[in-house]
Scaffold this active site. Structure first.
Site, PDB file in Angstrom:
ATOM      1  N   ARG A 675      48.513  23.078  23.901  1.00 37.00           N
ATOM      2  CA  ARG A 675      47.833  21.788  23.928  1.00 37.00           C
ATOM      3  C   ARG A 675      47.450  21.359  22.522  1.00 37.00           C
ATOM      4  NH1 ARG A 675      48.571  18.807  27.995  1.00 37.00           N
ATOM      5  NH2 ARG A 675      46.543  17.802  27.731  1.00 37.00           N
ATOM      6  N   VAL A 676      47.557  20.062  22.268  1.00 32.60           N
ATOM      7  CA  VAL A 676      47.169  19.589  20.943  1.00 32.60           C
ATOM      8  C   VAL A 676      45.666  19.700  20.746  1.00 32.60           C
ATOM      9  CG1 VAL A 676      49.137  18.059  20.659  1.00 32.60           C
ATOM     10  CG2 VAL A 676      47.069  17.195  21.756  1.00 32.60           C
ATOM     11  N   ASP A 677      44.906  19.769  21.847  1.00 31.68           N
ATOM     12  CA  ASP A 677      43.483  19.999  21.671  1.00 31.68           C
ATOM     13  C   ASP A 677      43.193  21.477  21.469  1.00 31.68           C
ATOM     14  OD1 ASP A 677      43.991  20.881  24.213  1.00 31.68           O
ATOM     15  OD2 ASP A 677      42.658  19.497  25.224  1.00 31.68           O
ATOM     16  N   ASP A 678      44.240  22.316  21.475  1.00 30.06           N
ATOM     17  CA  ASP A 678      44.125  23.715  21.099  1.00 30.06           C
ATOM     18  C   ASP A 678      44.652  23.915  19.685  1.00 30.06           C
ATOM     19  OD1 ASP A 678      43.004  24.481  23.468  1.00 30.06           O
ATOM     20  OD2 ASP A 678      44.898  24.981  24.415  1.00 30.06           O
TER      21      ASP A 678
END
Length: 807
Positions: A675-678
């Site tokens: 995930r880009v939020d990761d």
């Protein structure tokens, strides 16, 4: 020696006894071959008396999707003899496929033989991180103790026998089907849809779409005007084709020896009884039913019963807390809740009815009051006399449902009528009610199941997912049953009573297709090979991975040990929102790269864009989007279309934004990076947590790792790594330093973890999902804000991690 042509690149792999004369003969032969003066390297394996030789002719041709020059591989054997000059055999394009199969079908093929005595000892490295647009470093995949594998072109080829029987037996066949699905999506999917029963055919347009918020509201429709029913297609259609006595469900209880079966005839009868009951208590087309059940046969029965009468089911994972369940009840306002009194998972009893009681009380306080709670008595967990009961609302399933008729008329629905709601929850905010409709979802899940697993009528299929997640909807219930498959449904924990339970079940039911999560693979890998090799597993022919990117070392263990280097792995990428597989291998069609989801499924057009939304060509890394719709796509977020548009279509107008990062290598293979939020931003370096985790688990003493970002007063964010060691390995400062150096060496100094937190275990849901929200709170020392831990398989892990925070 083997020659492989990949997208106009030429590779030579040579394994020979260490003999200086022979090595010099190789140099001489190559210098006079068609490779000219191309650079080459010769490696000596320190563990054996063999050399590994590689020569490479580079091509800079960009590749966004597989092309014939890549997908058709040429593999020819180079033979030598001590008393004869080295001869070079060339095969031309028309004979490349046969040459590949001849060479790689040999048991002596070095590419095929990937076994190693210690399957934890793998090294995967990236010299630079594939974050943001730009070139991707070469991926080294080395098995210590054996001949060195080639770098990112370490390919695992299908056998000749497997390819011959596959639905998609060759790259040419895939390209033919894929090309048509892109150039003529209406015709392609209309043909696929014609395999199912429709009371009325759809209108003049197979699909309509708008994925660009600048052009108006986001809208996706497939087979609009077509009248069908997914329960009818999953059961009645199979029975009408003469397979009513075929086993539909093989149910395995938590305790070994407790099991049951249902044929398609029996399953339909049970579904109709429940459907008749739901109709009798006032459930109508379009009404919602919440299902809060463990993996009993009654769970898919309840799903099918709802779809038979046109009701919308919303399955909630039977591990969510009362608060989480209440949130979903308040949002979708169901007519009925279906649950059971308790479930035994491993040695632990979970009192589900108590959780439902609390959730119903909470929803009532918020103005949503339910009159019916249908409860199944699960005698293996607890008897009914020990179950809390509210007269007038609570009804025992066994007391009422079996009294209803075993036939029930089908409620025919439009293809765009809703089928189910499935809530996805983030670390904060209101859960998102993903809404899937009937016709497109039916066609897409059935088609992806058939091709991605190369399903045959003789297969026995087991997906370890819970029906509380999208995988359980698409690839436990609907996808398999629409294909007339025999499925295994398992109630218990995968390591109960010991770590061999999965393989006991595989042998017991002769499972041929096994689909699971990388988390489970790594967990079983940690326990050791002995729990696997004590079982036969000879029935297995296809393996599958779902839920997150699988790191290459876990991929190889899955392939080498579980599948004995003979079962292709369908490493699938998809999401709750997509309904079905988006990027996935097709077994038998092309070589695989460990850790790569490979190529797009039919009709899917993945694109990688930069931060400005510009498509990036060729070898690159960035944000994964999809242009154009597909039949299985979700249609909205229940009651919040604005959030639907903002979350998925506003970031990059004209595309569906997956929220995932992705790399594409020079051969067109797709690599999901999480995930880009990761993504952690360390001193301006965007570092994907998946890459750091993969580097850590490549350490021979690391079994599993989870990485989160924490605030850092100098770097903005720091890297905080939770590390689970191989059983029996003690915590030491030397090992801590060794793990950090592993990341420094594979990725770079900028990616070195600031903190290694020893973790006896990681907080996971019973489906295997790591609860990173909890890890972030622990890393930030926000111990009083850990929140709901009720969905964890082992809540005590949180206390252990807290105690080790300063170790």
């Amino acid at each position: 020696m083997a020659l492989v042509c990949l997208n106009n690149n030429i590779y030579y792999d040579y394994y020979t006894p260490t003999n200086t004369i022979i090595i010099n003969n190789i140099r001489s032969a190559i210098n006079t071959s068609t490779c000219g003066d191309s650079p080459f390297r010769i490696f000596r394996d320190p563990k054996s008396t063999h050399y590994h030789f590689q020569s490479l002719v580079n091509s800079t041709k960009p590749l966004n999707h597989p092309t014939p020059s890549f997908l058709i591989h040429c593999a020819s054997r180079f033979y030598h003899h001590r008393n004869h000059p080295l001869s070079v055999s060339h095969r031309f394009p028309g004979r490349r496929r046969a040459a590949m199969e001849h060479d790689l079908g040999s048991a002596n093929s070095p590419t095929k033989c990937l076994k190693t005595s210690n399957n934890l000892r793998h090294v995967e490295s990236m010299s630079t991180l594939p974050s943001g647009a730009g070139r991707i470093s070469r991926l080294n995949a080395v098995i210590l103790g054996e001949s060195l594998a080639s770098e990112e072109d370490d390919l695992v080829f299908p056998s000749e026998a497997f390819s011959k029987q596959a639905h998609v037996p060759s790259p040419q066949k895939y390209l033919e089907m894929y090309t048509r699905s892109i150039q003529d999506p209406a015709g392609f999917w209309a043909d696929m849809a014609s395999e199912f029963s429709w009371k009325e055919r759809w209108g003049p347009h197979v699909y309509s779409e708008n994925l660009d918020v600048r052009k108006g509201n986001i809208s996706i429709e497939w087979f609009k005007g077509g009248i069908t029913n997914i329960c009818y297609n999953s059961l009645d259609r199979i029975i009408d084709s003469g397979h009513g006595d075929k086993v539909a469900i093989l149910w395995e209880g938590n305790e070994p020896g407790v099991d049951s079966t249902l044929t398609y005839n029996q399953l339909l009868a049970r579904v109709c009884q429940l459907a008749n009951y739901l109709k009798d208590v006032g459930v109508r087309k379009g009404d919602t039913v919440v299902i809060y059940l463990p993996m009993l046969m009654e769970l898919p029965i309840a799903m099918l019963a709802c779809s038979r009468i046109g009701a919308v089911h919303s399955v909630v994972f039977a591990g969510f807390s009362a608060e989480s369940l209440a949130q979903r009840i308040i949002d979708c306002k169901p007519k009925v809740v279906i649950t059971c009194n308790a479930v035994r998972r491993g040695s632990k009893v979970i009192y589900l009815k108590d959780i439902v009681d609390d959730a119903l009380a909470e929803s009532a306080r918020n103005g949503i009051r339910l009159d019916i709670c249908l409860t199944y008595e699960n005698e293996s967990a607890v008897n009914r006399e020990y179950t809390k009961w509210q007269e007038g609302r609570d009804i025992w399933w066994q007391d009422i449902v079996p009294k209803y008729p075993t036939t029930c008329a089908v409620e025919w629905v439009d293809a765009e009528d809703p089928l189910f709601l499935l809530y996805t929850s983030g670390s904060t905010g209101k859960p998102k009610g993903v809404l899937h409709t009937t016709g497109g979802y039916m066609v897409y899940t059935a088609t992806t199941f058939k091709y991605a697993f190369d399903y045959k009528p003789s297969d026995v299929y087991w997906c370890t997912a819970d029906c509380g997640w999208i995988t359980g909807h698409s690839y436990v219930t609907y996808g398999p049953l629409l294909n007339g498959a025999t499925i295994v449904v398992y109630e218990g924990a995968p390591n109960y009573p010991n770590a061999s339970r999965c393989w006991d079940i595989v042998d017991k039911y002769k499972v041929s297709i096994f689909y699971t999560a990388p988390t489970l693979v790594r967990s079983l890998m940690r326990e050791g090979d002995q729990y696997v090799t004590c079982n036969s597993r000879k029935s297995l022919r296809v393996l599958g991975s779902v839920g997150e990117p699988i790191n290459p070392s876990a991929w190889r263990w899955f392939f080498n040990v579980i599948g004995e280097a003979r079962c292709p792995i369908s490493d699938t990428w998809w999401q709750t929102e997509t309904g079905g597989f988006m990027i996935t291998p097709l077994p038998g069609a092309w070589p695989q790269k460990p850790g790569s989801a490979t190529f797009p499924f039919f009709g899917i057009q993945p694109v990688i864009v930069d931060e400005k939304g510009a498509e990036i060509e060729g070898e690159c890394s960035g944000y994964l989007c999809v242009k154009s719709s597909w039949p299985g796509a979700f249609r909205t977020l229940y009651g919040d279309h604005e959030r639907f548009e903002t979350t998925y279509f506003s970031a990059f107008p004209g595309y569906y934004f997956s929220g995932d990062g992705c790399s594409r290598d020079k051969d067109g293979y797709y690599w999901l990076t999480g995930r880009v939020d990761d993504v952690i931003n360390v001193s301006g370096h965007r570092i994907g947590t998946a890459e750091v985790e993969s580097a850590l688990v490549s350490h021979p003493q690391c079994a599993e790792a989870a990485v989160v970002g924490v605030e850092h007063e100098v770097k903005g964010q720091g890297i905080y790594a939770f590390v689970t060691l191989v059983e029996g390995v003690p915590y030491t400062e030397d090992l801590r330093r060794s793990l950090i150096m592993m990341v420094r060496n594979q990725i770079g100094a900028f990616a070195a973890p600031d903190k290694i937190h020893w973790a006896p275990g990681l907080p996971k849901t019973r489906s295997g999902k790591i609860m990173r929200r909890i890890l972030r709170k622990i890393a930030s020392r926000q111990f009083d804000e850990l929140g709901d831990t009720s969905t964890l398989a082992d809540p005590s892990v949180v206390d252990q991690l807290t105690k080790l925070a300063d170790c």
